[in-house]
Scaffold this active site. Structure first.
Site, PDB file in Angstrom:
ATOM      1  N   CYS A  32       0.812  -1.210   0.000  1.00 32.74           N
ATOM      2  CA  CYS A  32       0.000   0.000   0.000  1.00 32.74           C
ATOM      3  C   CYS A  32       0.847   1.261   0.000  1.00 32.74           C
ATOM      4  CB  CYS A  32      -0.898   0.011   1.221  1.00 32.74           C
ATOM      5  SG  CYS A  32      -1.833  -1.503   1.436  1.00 32.74           S
ATOM      6  N   GLY A 133       2.444  -2.340   4.739  1.00 34.50           N
ATOM      7  CA  GLY A 133       3.294  -3.416   5.238  1.00 34.50           C
ATOM      8  C   GLY A 133       2.461  -4.605   5.627  1.00 34.50           C
TER       9      GLY A 133
END
Ligand code: SF4
Length: 486
Positions: A32, A133
């Site tokens: 992301c 993450g």
């Protein structure tokens, strides 16, 4: 213009969340981009956040979201889709406030629940969190949060992290971030919004990037990549260190080393593939690093060819480097549609296959009867390479020699990129000769890990190279260790 404003949520009076289903595995779900914007009171942050998110669209095309605060009320819009499908000027007029965080998401589950920022009520008010993450101990943390009487609406690691952060926020943001860093294992570069604060922090290994900088007229900005600063005239100042947090409050930014860094372990794959080429990381330009990767690929390569072509756009700098080092003419063999998603980050194989055909259109006049060196950044599953080689040959290429700037990917990633089993990885299943045959190429060559690190100018002690080397910087829980090495 009719406002397109889906599910504007005013945060602050939400009922407590209900406990939900328990996650059955700890596999990665996302890759992301995150943003944080803090402007002087009275200004509006949403439009700037939008432009920054737009610049980070390549980091996630499944969903996006934004939360704002005017100092009192948090408002949020999040939805599945591209950034420009979710927000428009109507949305900005309702997403009021001088503080904002945002998120672009790549998700494997494709549900709106997965869109971020996540939000919840803490003892001191609403709080929202955007995460890039992947945690490796989500299952354990979920159990702990629920056992402590907490509640979770999804089985996503980011929500678990938010619950841990929010639960300690009453003791201040430093204590809350320390709690996260001490309990959450894995990769996390995060932006957080409360009524009065914009916060950014990074895991003690610094696996995912996170940059801090300034905006004109006294504003501050946090973003995954430096390319997000450009459209809003931001000035990147520096990367947050592993284990470091920045708190922006009342027009001042303060930095705190929350926990000592364990070691630096920036994802090498960010530098090879994922980051935009006009970004910088570790103080170096990604574009230049990729050009050097192409040069390194050409070293000692005896292939006889007429032209070097990139897989556009990500292979362009490396193809130029290969051409400059080899003396083989650079040419374009395919045109890329500007309006189609990247294929690797589509969430399933069927969409990926369709995506390649929609994305790349051959230029037969540049290929006819020629021996082609095709430069690309990586082979993960092999589907895309196979289709591109077939496309080039079907349009006149006499030979296609595939050159890859990533080393062979033979181990799964548990830190936020979506290849989580060895079975998915063609290089873990086949020899180079077998892959060459499988994708229909006339020859195949990868950059070595050593050459890739030399090209980015960093030693292995500052990088994560786990998917290439099997050396995971963060020890894996038993089930993931088994997935990686069995
Ligand atoms: S395992 Fe590979 S993709 Fe995952 S963080 Fe490490 S280098 Fe990056």
């Amino acid at each position: 213009m009719k406002p397109v404003l889906r599910d504007l949520t005013v945060l602050g009076n939400s009922p407590p969340c209900k406990p939900s289903r328990v996650k059955t595995d700890d596999l990665p779900q996302e890759k992301c981009g995150v943003v944080g914007i803090a402007l002087p009171r009275g200004e509006e942050a949403a439009a700037l956040n939008y432009y920054a998110l737009f610049a980070l669209q390549h980091r996630g095309q499944e969903g996006a979201g934004m939360t704002t605060s005017d100092g009192t009320t948090l408002r949020q819009v999040k939805e599945m889709g591209l950034v420009n499908q979710i927000f428009d000027w109507g949305a900005f007029s309702k997403l009021r406030g001088h503080l904002s965080i945002g998120h672009t998401r790549y998700s494997t589950d494709g549900s709106k629940e997965a869109a971020q920022p996540f939000n919840c009520e803490s003892e001191i008010g609403p709080v929202a969190l955007a995460h890039n993450g992947n945690l490796v101990n989500t299952r354990q943390l979920r159990a702990e949060v629920l056992a402590d009487g907490g509640s979770l609406d999804t089985d996503i690691d980011s929500e678990v992290m938010l619950a841990i952060f929010a639960n300690r926020l009453v003791d201040g943001p430093l204590a809350a971030a320390r709690e996260v860093m001490e309990r959450c294992r894995g990769a996390f570069s995060v932006t957080v919004l409360t009524q009065k604060l914009v916060i950014g922090f990074r895991d003690p290994y610094g696996i995912r990037p996170l940059h801090f900088g300034t905006l004109p007229d006294g504003g501050f900005m946090i973003a995954s990549e430096t390319c997000a600063f450009v459209p809003i005239e931001g000035e990147p100042v520096r990367e947050l260190n592993p284990g470091e947090m920045v708190i922006v409050e009342n027009g001042e930014a303060t930095f705190h080393q929350v926990v000592p860094p364990v070691r630096e372990a920036l994802c090498l794959f960010e530098l090879i593939y994922f980051a935009r080429p006009d970004s910088e990381m570790y103080g170096g330009a990604i574009y230049s690093a990729r050009e050097r990767m192409g040069r390194a690929l050409a070293q000692g390569d005896k292939v006889q060819a007429d032209i070097v072509i990139p897989v556009p756009d990500s292979g362009v700098p490396a193809a130029l480097g290969y051409s400059r080092a080899s003396g083989i003419e650079y040419a374009e063999g395919m045109m890329k549609s500007r309006y189609i998603h990247r294929t690797f980050i589509e969430p399933d194989d069927k969409k990926r296959k369709r995506g390649v055909k929609m994305k790349l259109s051959p230029l037969p006049e540049n290929l006819d009867g020629l021996r082609v060196v095709l430069v690309d950044d990586s082979i993960v599953r092999g589907h895309t390479t196979r289709q591109i080689v077939g496309l080039l040959k079907a349009n006149g290429a006499k030979e296609v020699h595939v050159r890859i700037t990533a080393p062979r990917i033979t181990f799964p990633c548990f830190y936020g990129i979506d290849f989580d089993t060895r079975e998915q990885l063609i290089a873990a299943q086949m020899t180079d000769a077998e892959i060459c045959t499988d994708v229909g190429a006339d020859s195949l060559r990868y950059l070595t890990l050593e050459a890739a690190m030399a090209a980015v100018g960093q030693p292995e002690s500052r990088l994560c190279t786990a998917c290439f080397s099997g050396r995971y910087p963060i020890p894996l829980p038993p089930e993931q260790h088994a997935l990686a090495f069995s």
